[in-house]
Enzyme design. Sequence first.
Site, PDB file in Angstrom:
ATOM      1  N   GLU A   1      19.555  89.228  30.856  1.00  0.00           N
ATOM      2  CA  GLU A   1      20.378  88.484  29.889  1.00  0.00           C
ATOM      3  C   GLU A   1      21.532  89.379  29.486  1.00  0.00           C
ATOM      4  OE1 GLU A   1      18.496  87.681  26.089  1.00  0.00           O
ATOM      5  OE2 GLU A   1      17.536  89.639  26.035  1.00  0.00           O
TER       6      GLU A   1
ATOM      7  N   LYS B   1      13.691  88.696  17.666  1.00  0.00           N
ATOM      8  CA  LYS B   1      15.114  88.750  17.289  1.00  0.00           C
ATOM      9  C   LYS B   1      15.289  89.814  16.205  1.00  0.00           C
ATOM     10  CE  LYS B   1      19.079  85.655  16.973  1.00  0.00           C
ATOM     11  NZ  LYS B   1      19.856  86.349  17.995  1.00  0.00           N
TER      12      LYS B   1
ATOM     13  N   LEU C   1      15.449  87.335  25.121  1.00  0.00           N
ATOM     14  CA  LEU C   1      15.264  86.532  23.917  1.00  0.00           C
ATOM     15  C   LEU C   1      15.192  85.056  24.335  1.00  0.00           C
ATOM     16  CD1 LEU C   1      15.285  86.584  20.738  1.00  0.00           C
ATOM     17  CD2 LEU C   1      17.643  85.815  20.946  1.00  0.00           C
TER      18      LEU C   1
ATOM     19  N   HIS D   1       7.790 105.853   7.384  1.00  0.00           N
ATOM     20  CA  HIS D   1       7.725 104.942   8.531  1.00  0.00           C
ATOM     21  C   HIS D   1       6.698 103.835   8.299  1.00  0.00           C
ATOM     22  CE1 HIS D   1      10.106 108.070  10.327  1.00  0.00           C
ATOM     23  NE2 HIS D   1      10.282 107.327  11.404  1.00  0.00           N
TER      24      HIS D   1
ATOM     25  N   TYR E   1      16.461  88.550  12.353  1.00  0.00           N
ATOM     26  CA  TYR E   1      17.583  87.709  11.947  1.00  0.00           C
ATOM     27  C   TYR E   1      17.660  86.444  12.765  1.00  0.00           C
ATOM     28  CZ  TYR E   1      20.419  89.034  16.046  1.00  0.00           C
ATOM     29  OH  TYR E   1      20.897  89.205  17.318  1.00  0.00           O
TER      30      TYR E   1
ATOM     31  N   ARG F   1      11.607  80.268  15.285  1.00  0.00           N
ATOM     32  CA  ARG F   1      11.776  81.584  15.923  1.00  0.00           C
ATOM     33  C   ARG F   1      11.801  82.675  14.871  1.00  0.00           C
ATOM     34  NH1 ARG F   1      16.816  82.521  19.897  1.00  0.00           N
ATOM     35  NH2 ARG F   1      17.912  82.482  17.889  1.00  0.00           N
TER      36      ARG F   1
ATOM     37  N   ARG G   1      11.517 106.141   1.606  1.00  0.00           N
ATOM     38  CA  ARG G   1      11.538 106.142   3.064  1.00  0.00           C
ATOM     39  C   ARG G   1      10.259 106.735   3.658  1.00  0.00           C
ATOM     40  NH1 ARG G   1      12.609 109.106   7.432  1.00  0.00           N
ATOM     41  NH2 ARG G   1      13.697 108.103   9.175  1.00  0.00           N
TER      42      ARG G   1
HETATM   43  N1  PDD Z   1      22.693  86.329  19.814  1.00  0.00           N
HETATM   44  N2  PDD Z   1      19.965  86.940  24.038  1.00  0.00           N
HETATM   45  C1  PDD Z   1      20.271  87.841  23.094  1.00  0.00           C
HETATM   46  C2  PDD Z   1      19.946  89.271  23.320  1.00  0.00           C
HETATM   47  C3  PDD Z   1      20.894  87.417  21.901  1.00  0.00           C
HETATM   48  O1  PDD Z   1      21.207  88.305  20.942  1.00  0.00           O
HETATM   49  C4  PDD Z   1      21.206  86.040  21.731  1.00  0.00           C
HETATM   50  C5  PDD Z   1      21.831  85.504  20.477  1.00  0.00           C
HETATM   51  C6  PDD Z   1      20.864  85.148  22.758  1.00  0.00           C
HETATM   52  C7  PDD Z   1      21.136  83.673  22.652  1.00  0.00           C
HETATM   53  O2  PDD Z   1      20.260  83.072  21.715  1.00  0.00           O
HETATM   54  P1  PDD Z   1      20.666  81.732  20.947  1.00  0.00           P
HETATM   55  O3  PDD Z   1      21.033  80.734  21.978  1.00  0.00           O
HETATM   56  O4  PDD Z   1      19.444  81.385  20.205  1.00  0.00           O
HETATM   57  O5  PDD Z   1      21.848  82.070  20.059  1.00  0.00           O
HETATM   58  C8  PDD Z   1      20.228  85.636  23.888  1.00  0.00           C
HETATM   59  C9  PDD Z   1      23.206  85.913  18.526  1.00  0.00           C
HETATM   60  C10 PDD Z   1      24.066  84.711  18.584  1.00  0.00           C
HETATM   61  C11 PDD Z   1      23.849  87.096  17.840  1.00  0.00           C
HETATM   62  O6  PDD Z   1      23.273  88.167  17.930  1.00  0.00           O
HETATM   63  O7  PDD Z   1      24.887  86.942  17.207  1.00  0.00           O
END
Ligand code: PDD
Length: 291
Positions: A189, A156, A213, A111, A42, A61, A109
């Site tokens: 993070e 992501k 991320l 895997h 996403y 990304r 379903r």
């Molecule tokens: N989250 N680290 C993680 C684990 C994240 O899920 C996110 C973003 C970030 C920041 O990334 P960016 O600056 O590209 O938004 C860092 C989004 C906003 C979410 O899950 O809603």
Amino acid sequence: MSHSKTYDNEPLTAWVNGRFVPLPEATVHIEDRGFQFADGVYEVIACVNGHFLDLQAHLERLERSCAAIRLDMPMSRSEMQQLVEEIYARNPFRRAMIYIQITRGAGPRAHYPATGMQPTVVLTSRALPQPSSERLAVGYTAITRPDIRWKHCEIKSIALLASIMGKQEAHDAGVDETFWLDDEGHVLEGCSTNAFAVIDGKLVTHPLDHQVLGGITRDLVLRTARNHQITVEERPWRLHEAGLTECMLSSTTNAVMPVCRIDGQPIGDGKPGRIALQLRQMVIAALEADA
Ligand code: PDD
């Protein structure tokens, strides 16, 4: 039409697999692999007055995340960009967040994914929440926990259970975010944010690797800092380092926010730090100036 109202009463329009539909009708198959396996990726993109912040970086990304899980992008970059623009045009909040989700699609379903599946593509545009001025005045708070996530945090992925558990712990502790720690106690993070410290006047954040991320906002913050003669160090860091005076977090939904208490202890003087506030102001100015 009552069916075009959402549970929170906004008449939102979503994109699902080739069609714009009222949000309550925006559904996918129960055998969608996103639903059954979290087999998808996403993006969340901020939009201010019709200007998308770093749209190309988000779409890049998204392509990287798809490639990492061997999911062929179901459309070209320019088609996706057009969709982002269209979903926004149908839900044109002054400050919006565009959500894009791509899953491997629906099928019996198993895997191992069948070949030739039709990916599911979903987009929404919603209002981007803003922190109140009271909130900004006191800053955010956080706790730390050992990182319980997987070893591909650079993707992501929609598999966010560990992040949800982290947010539940944060909520229980009455704070805004949980910061994940590696085995040596380095701050990696947050559950949905990147984390930074100011140490000896330098802006410090964990380097890009499989444990974090690569946030688009993180990039913007580092660029902004360098442009304003703030020294940047991408290195592992700990909360209890000598010379640590500030902490902050960044994400598309928060821009930059100071973090003033972690694990119940004040950071610096316990007030939003000068550099965090300066970076927040500069990042927001960059966003609005382009708009
Ligand atoms: N989250 N680290 C993680 C684990 C994240 O899920 C996110 C973003 C970030 C920041 O990334 P960016 O600056 O590209 O938004 C860092 C989004 C906003 C979410 O899950 O809603």
